[in-house]
Scaffold this motif. Structure first.
Motif, mmCIF file in Angstrom:
data_model
loop_
_atom_site.group_PDB
_atom_site.id
_atom_site.type_symbol
_atom_site.label_atom_id
_atom_site.label_comp_id
_atom_site.label_asym_id
_atom_site.label_seq_id
_atom_site.Cartn_x
_atom_site.Cartn_y
_atom_site.Cartn_z
ATOM 1 N N PHE A 167 -31.667 -22.143 -3.501
ATOM 2 C CA PHE A 167 -32.596 -21.092 -2.810
ATOM 3 C C PHE A 167 -31.409 -20.223 -2.208
ATOM 4 O O PHE A 167 -31.697 -18.589 -2.122
ATOM 5 N N SER A 168 -30.396 -21.225 -2.104
ATOM 6 C CA SER A 168 -29.027 -19.526 -1.733
ATOM 7 C C SER A 168 -28.879 -18.928 -2.852
ATOM 8 O O SER A 168 -28.900 -17.768 -2.526
ATOM 9 N N GLY A 169 -28.779 -19.612 -4.549
ATOM 10 C CA GLY A 169 -28.097 -18.720 -5.195
ATOM 11 C C GLY A 169 -29.899 -17.602 -5.661
ATOM 12 O O GLY A 169 -28.971 -16.686 -6.126
ATOM 13 N N PHE A 171 -32.100 -16.173 -3.958
ATOM 14 C CA PHE A 171 -32.877 -15.696 -2.995
ATOM 15 C C PHE A 171 -32.103 -13.819 -2.858
ATOM 16 O O PHE A 171 -33.497 -13.373 -3.165
ATOM 17 N N PHE A 172 -31.657 -13.423 -3.726
ATOM 18 C CA PHE A 172 -31.303 -12.042 -2.960
ATOM 19 C C PHE A 172 -31.211 -11.663 -4.307
ATOM 20 O O PHE A 172 -32.133 -10.478 -4.864
ATOM 21 N N ILE A 173 -31.361 -12.261 -5.701
ATOM 22 C CA ILE A 173 -32.208 -12.221 -6.842
ATOM 23 C C ILE A 173 -33.728 -12.505 -6.711
ATOM 24 O O ILE A 173 -34.202 -10.794 -7.592
ATOM 25 N N LEU A 176 -33.990 -8.703 -4.446
ATOM 26 C CA LEU A 176 -33.716 -7.341 -5.832
ATOM 27 C C LEU A 176 -33.954 -6.855 -7.338
ATOM 28 O O LEU A 176 -33.605 -6.277 -7.611
ATOM 29 N N GLN A 179 -36.006 -4.088 -8.093
ATOM 30 C CA GLN A 179 -34.540 -2.632 -7.449
ATOM 31 C C GLN A 179 -33.757 -2.983 -8.499
ATOM 32 O O GLN A 179 -33.736 -1.578 -9.432
ATOM 33 N N LEU A 180 -33.375 -4.155 -9.074
ATOM 34 C CA LEU A 180 -31.922 -4.231 -10.179
ATOM 35 C C LEU A 180 -33.395 -3.567 -11.423
ATOM 36 O O LEU A 180 -32.290 -2.744 -12.265
ATOM 37 N N THR A 184 -30.997 -0.447 -12.593
ATOM 38 C CA THR A 184 -30.026 -0.792 -12.876
ATOM 39 C C THR A 184 -30.354 -0.774 -14.207
ATOM 40 O O THR A 184 -29.486 -0.838 -15.655
ATOM 41 N N LEU A 186 -30.277 -4.099 -14.830
ATOM 42 C CA LEU A 186 -29.836 -5.041 -14.914
ATOM 43 C C LEU A 186 -29.872 -6.472 -14.796
ATOM 44 O O LEU A 186 -29.275 -7.446 -14.641
ATOM 45 N N ASN A 190 -28.862 -10.743 -14.402
ATOM 46 C CA ASN A 190 -28.355 -11.082 -13.121
ATOM 47 C C ASN A 190 -29.746 -11.915 -12.501
ATOM 48 O O ASN A 190 -29.084 -12.999 -12.138
ATOM 49 N N VAL A 193 -28.249 -16.006 -12.599
ATOM 50 C CA VAL A 193 -27.618 -16.401 -11.422
ATOM 51 C C VAL A 193 -28.587 -17.105 -11.702
ATOM 52 O O VAL A 193 -27.922 -18.346 -10.709
#
Lengths: 217, 256
Positions: A167-169, A171-173, A176, A179-180, A184, A186, A190, A193
């Motif tokens: 969950f920690s790894g 969360f941000f992907i 975002l 948007q990514l 980008t 990309l 990403n 991850v």
């Protein structure tokens, strides 16, 4: 095959292993309730992997609906796992979390669109992430008040560690991803991850299941 | 647009790094704290075990002394009175003789119990003579030839000698009861700070570890606890077709 294809394939294969182990080994009576508690989650990741392999990889059917449903089903399975693990003492916490996530899920369904589904799922991921972190913290706290045994022999330690890392790894992907993708291009790189976190979690859960079972007579 | 893209990527990497740092940090703290707690509890349990074994030893010594000085003394006095009476009452000589035999038997049993509780040689002469005396006595009854060899005088702290004596007593009792043993060699070697005891017999092979895991293996668990209390370990050498070979090792004997 490049790394972008290999890692998801490894993750899918690994997802089958925890439940498969339970078919060939019997539950250790000492960890009976932990193994019963994790069973729905094991079934979910097994079915999820099967779905991805058949429908997403081979039949190329878009899995946006499935991902949204999976996020909610994942929460339900984890909610059950932690509720069984922590007992009835934290019922208000469990009921409150269930209410928040159900409301969040209904809002997401209301605003659901194919282009933004990942971001919407990420919003739902916030209460789920908090739920996993708080439940894990409570579990660790309770564990230290009980009779001391080594953490390395407790299956739940592996399950919870795997969940925290995943969950920690991821969360941000998840938050975002759109948007990514738009800005980008990309997102797929990403996304690895997230897949790596998934692989770690499956390995940890497999170890936990192995520790919680024993050879059949 | 490029700047926004970089910001999103930076946010993603920094955010993920922070989240992973928190996750691994939490797991690291939990594992470290639990290990520390685990060690503390184990140390506490070890201390309690030491205290309990020491109390057991003292209690055994007290009961042995009470039996020896109290009951044995009284029985000896009764025996003397009986001898005097037997001389005066020649009519009932047979009855007196029978009573005297009974008192003799009670006296011997009391001494045996007293010696078993706390072998007198252990405190005065040390482990090897006490062990030789004990094994000579049980060997004669069980028809087992025990041979105890040592490299010189094995001077050990009293508490260590006592626990080792009990461990060897437990092992040899098992040989007598279940081992089908006819010969047993015990070799005690003290080198600098380490002590090694090799126990070899020709009896029925048994697996120490497997038997230790059984719920009724109180004797073997006792061996483990006593050795643990003095910082020793018992290792079974490779299992053979016939006989057993155990090695007890104690490092830092004088600090145990």
């Amino acid at each position: 095959m490049n790394i972008k294809e290999i890692l998801p394939l490894i993750a899918t294969i690994l997802a089958f292993s925890p439940l498969t182990i339970t078919f060939f080994r019997k539950t250790n009576p000492c960890f009976n309730y932990e193994m019963l508690a994790i069973k729905p989650y094991l079934w979910l990741i097994f079915i999820g992997a099967f779905y991805e392999l058949i429908f997403t990889s081979f039949l190329r059917i878009p899995s946006a609906y499935w991902f949204t449903a999976y996020t909610f089903l994942e929460f339900l399975a984890l909610w059950y796992f932690f509720r069984e693990l922590l007992g009835l003492r934290y019922m208000y916490f469990f009921k409150g979390t269930m209410f928040i996530v159900i409301v969040g899920f209904l809002i997401i369904l209301y605003y659901w669109e194919y282009n933004i589904h990942t971001t919407l799922e990420a919003y739902l991921l916030v209460p789920i992430l908090l739920f996993v972190f708080i439940s894990s913290f409570i579990w660790f706290k309770d564990l230290f008040n009980k009779e001391i045994i080594s953490l390395w022999i407790i299956p739940s330690f592996y399950f919870i560690s795997g969940l925290i890392i995943y969950f920690s790894g991821g969360f941000f992907i998840s938050l975002l991803y759109d948007q990514l993708k738009i800005i980008t291009g990309l997102s797929e790189t990403n996304w690895l991850v997230f897949v790596s976190g998934l692989i770690i979690m499956y390995i940890m859960i497999t170890i936990g299941v192995w520790k919680g079972t024993e050879k059949k007579p | 647009m490029k700047g926004t893209g970089e910001e999103v990527v930076s946010l993603f990497y920094i955010g993920t790094a922070i989240m992973l740092f928190l996750a691994f940090g939490l797991l690291f703290i939990v594992v470290t704290y639990q290990r520390h707690f685990f060690r503390m509890k184990r140390k506490e349990a070890e201390n309690m075990l030491k205290v309990s074994l020491e109390s057991e030893k003292n209690e055994r010594a007290r009961i042995a002394a009470d039996l020896h000085d109290g009951v044995s003394g009284d029985l000896s006095a009764i025996k003397n009175y009986l001898s005097v009476l037997a001389k005066k009452e020649s009519e009932n000589k047979e009855i007196f003789d029978e009573i005297r035999e009974g008192v003799d038997a009670a006296l011997q049993n009391t001494r045996a119990v007293s010696h078993n509780l706390m072998p007198p040689l252990l405190e005065t002469e040390g482990l090897v003579p006490a062990l030789k005396g004990y094994l000579e006595s049980i060997g004669a009854k069980a028809q087992i030839y025990f041979e105890v060899t040592a490299n010189g005088a094995v001077a050990l702290p009293a508490s260590v000698a006592y626990q080792l004596f009990r461990v060897l007593q437990e092992l040899t009792t098992n040989m007598v009861k279940y081992g089908n043993v006819s010969k047993c060699d015990i070799n005690i070697a003290l080198n600098k700070e380490a002590l090694t005891i090799d126990i070899t017999d020709d009896g029925t092979p048994f697996n120490f570890r497997e038997n230790l895991a059984k719920p009724n293996a109180s004797g073997l668990k006792n061996i483990n606890s006593r050795l643990h209390a003095v910082g020793g370990v018992i290792v079974q050498e490779e299992e053979k077709q016939v006989g057993n070979h155990f090695t007890i090792t104690l490092k830092n004997v004088n600090n145990a």
